[in-house]
Design a protein around this motif. Structure first.
Motif, mmCIF file in Angstrom:
data_model
loop_
_atom_site.group_PDB
_atom_site.id
_atom_site.type_symbol
_atom_site.label_atom_id
_atom_site.label_comp_id
_atom_site.label_asym_id
_atom_site.label_seq_id
_atom_site.Cartn_x
_atom_site.Cartn_y
_atom_site.Cartn_z
ATOM 1 N N MET A 46 -7.808 3.098 19.518
ATOM 2 C CA MET A 46 -7.564 4.506 19.216
ATOM 3 C C MET A 46 -6.094 4.774 18.922
ATOM 4 N N GLN A 47 -5.387 3.767 18.445
ATOM 5 C CA GLN A 47 -3.971 3.937 18.155
ATOM 6 C C GLN A 47 -3.751 4.163 16.657
ATOM 7 N N PRO A 48 -2.802 5.038 16.300
ATOM 8 C CA PRO A 48 -2.496 5.267 14.880
ATOM 9 C C PRO A 48 -1.782 4.049 14.297
ATOM 10 N N ARG A 49 -2.272 3.576 13.168
ATOM 11 C CA ARG A 49 -1.730 2.354 12.566
ATOM 12 C C ARG A 49 -1.495 2.534 11.060
ATOM 13 N N HIS A 50 -0.604 1.699 10.524
ATOM 14 C CA HIS A 50 -0.413 1.662 9.078
ATOM 15 C C HIS A 50 -1.705 1.202 8.404
ATOM 16 N N PRO A 51 -2.150 1.898 7.352
ATOM 17 C CA PRO A 51 -3.301 1.405 6.570
ATOM 18 C C PRO A 51 -2.823 0.378 5.545
ATOM 19 N N GLY A 52 -2.502 -0.827 6.020
ATOM 20 C CA GLY A 52 -1.956 -1.862 5.143
ATOM 21 C C GLY A 52 -2.886 -2.203 3.992
ATOM 22 N N GLN A 53 -4.205 -2.129 4.249
ATOM 23 C CA GLN A 53 -5.181 -2.421 3.189
ATOM 24 C C GLN A 53 -5.039 -1.415 2.049
ATOM 25 N N LEU A 54 -4.822 -0.128 2.414
ATOM 26 C CA LEU A 54 -4.685 0.916 1.410
ATOM 27 C C LEU A 54 -3.374 0.765 0.648
ATOM 28 N N TYR A 55 -2.304 0.376 1.340
ATOM 29 C CA TYR A 55 -1.032 0.128 0.656
ATOM 30 C C TYR A 55 -1.217 -0.915 -0.436
ATOM 31 N N GLU A 56 -1.910 -2.005 -0.097
ATOM 32 C CA GLU A 56 -2.112 -3.063 -1.080
ATOM 33 C C GLU A 56 -3.012 -2.589 -2.219
ATOM 34 N N ALA A 57 -4.075 -1.881 -1.902
ATOM 35 C CA ALA A 57 -4.989 -1.404 -2.938
ATOM 36 C C ALA A 57 -4.255 -0.517 -3.943
ATOM 37 N N ILE A 58 -3.401 0.362 -3.447
ATOM 38 C CA ILE A 58 -2.638 1.251 -4.336
ATOM 39 C C ILE A 58 -1.657 0.435 -5.183
ATOM 40 N N ALA A 59 -0.987 -0.530 -4.557
ATOM 41 C CA ALA A 59 -0.031 -1.364 -5.287
ATOM 42 C C ALA A 59 -0.725 -2.123 -6.416
ATOM 43 N N TYR A 60 -1.924 -2.649 -6.159
ATOM 44 C CA TYR A 60 -2.628 -3.430 -7.165
ATOM 45 C C TYR A 60 -3.161 -2.530 -8.281
ATOM 46 N N ALA A 61 -3.580 -1.313 -7.938
ATOM 47 C CA ALA A 61 -4.032 -0.376 -8.968
ATOM 48 C C ALA A 61 -2.879 -0.033 -9.912
ATOM 49 N N ILE A 62 -1.697 0.170 -9.345
ATOM 50 C CA ILE A 62 -0.520 0.459 -10.173
ATOM 51 C C ILE A 62 -0.220 -0.712 -11.099
ATOM 52 N N LEU A 63 -0.331 -1.937 -10.577
ATOM 53 C CA LEU A 63 -0.084 -3.119 -11.394
ATOM 54 C C LEU A 63 -1.041 -3.182 -12.577
#
Length: 277
Positions: free
Chosen positions: A181-198
């Motif tokens: 139940m801890q707030p965490r970075h959505p690292g998967q979403l960061y990568e997905a957005i980066a790849y979409a931009i690419l």
């Protein structure tokens, strides 16, 4: 906690009778089909014979799947998978042997993007030997479409609440209820957005300078961008295996470095490298 995003989706996207389609599998399927149609369009625009296209999808699918699976087992869990004959079988087949006999179907619970990339490169080399197409033309075309597949795979990881980020207080943090139940970075979403931009960057360059296909530029751009992004986004993620905690860089970062170097060399003139035809 009200600022954060509570994340607890079902791992199953839908049911048809007794068959359940998981989000992860669905994202893989959408990503691969998207790449299929993009590369088919590129082949048509470049007047490549249609009969040379169909085998490409099989080569890519098998290369990515086998490479990603072996990459996870050998890079992240070698102590387990190489410890017995049964575990080696688990590395190859999507099953897990039970402690007191028998087995259960688990799917391939563990796929590594670095292994998938290496497997794809080997598969494309085999494809080129059969098709007799210029290797850099094939690599560049695949590289234009690859970010779409990578984006959907990471969205699948997000739906599975896996490859989670470190605890943080940023307002867009995700609370992965299936993990803790801890707030965490959505690292998967960061990568997905980066790849979409690419993908959009690569597509824009292709529309403006299609003559770069066949030089190794797009292949180099894809490797350099993806694994540079991966290297820095790793700083927001939790380590996947305990042994990584004692390393100055985690396994994802270590494995990214050679791909970044290869990518830079390809962008500077891949077609002149000695292993090109």
């Amino acid at each position: 906690m009200m600022l954060y995003i509570d994340w607890n989706p079902s791992i199953e996207a839908f049911h048809i009778g007794g068959f359940a389609m998981r989000w992860y599998a669905l994202c893989w399927l959408i990503g691969l089909l998207s790449a299929y149609f993009i590369v088919r369009r590129l082949y048509n625009e470049q007047k490549i014979k249609s009969e040379l296209f169909e085998p490409l999808f099989i080569y890519c699918f098998m290369g990515i799947l086998i490479g990603a699976r072996l990459g996870h087992c050998l890079f992240y869990e070698p102590d387990y998978f190489l410890s017995s004959g049964k575990h080696i079988v688990e590395m190859i087949l999507p099953i897990r042997f039970l402690e007191y006999g028998g087995w259960k179907f688990t799917g391939y619970a563990g796929l590594a993007s670095h292994g998938g990339t290496l497997g794809l490169m080997i598969a494309l080399w085999l494809y080129v030997r059969r098709s007799k197409l210029p290797i850099w033309q094939v690599l560049d075309n695949i590289a234009i479409a690859t970010p779409v597949t990578a984006c959907f795979i990471r969205l699948g990881n997000l739906m599975n609440s896996e490859i989670i980020g470190k605890v943080t207080d940023v307002p867009w943090a995700f609370v992965f209820e299936q993990v803790d139940m801890q707030p965490r970075h959505p690292g998967q979403l960061y990568e997905a957005i980066a790849y979409a931009i690419l993908f959009f960057i690569g597509w824009y360059i292709y529309r403006k300078k299609s003559e770069k296909v066949g030089t190794g530029f797009f292949f180099g751009l894809c490797l350099t961008y993806i694994f540079t992004a991966r290297f820095f986004i790793e700083y927001t993620k939790e380590v996947q295996e305990a042994f990584e905690a004692s390393l100055p860089l985690d396994m994802g970062q270590i494995l990214s470095i050679p791909f970044i170097i290869i990518g830079i060399l390809c962008m500077k003139g891949g077609k002149w490298m000695k292993w090109s035809k």
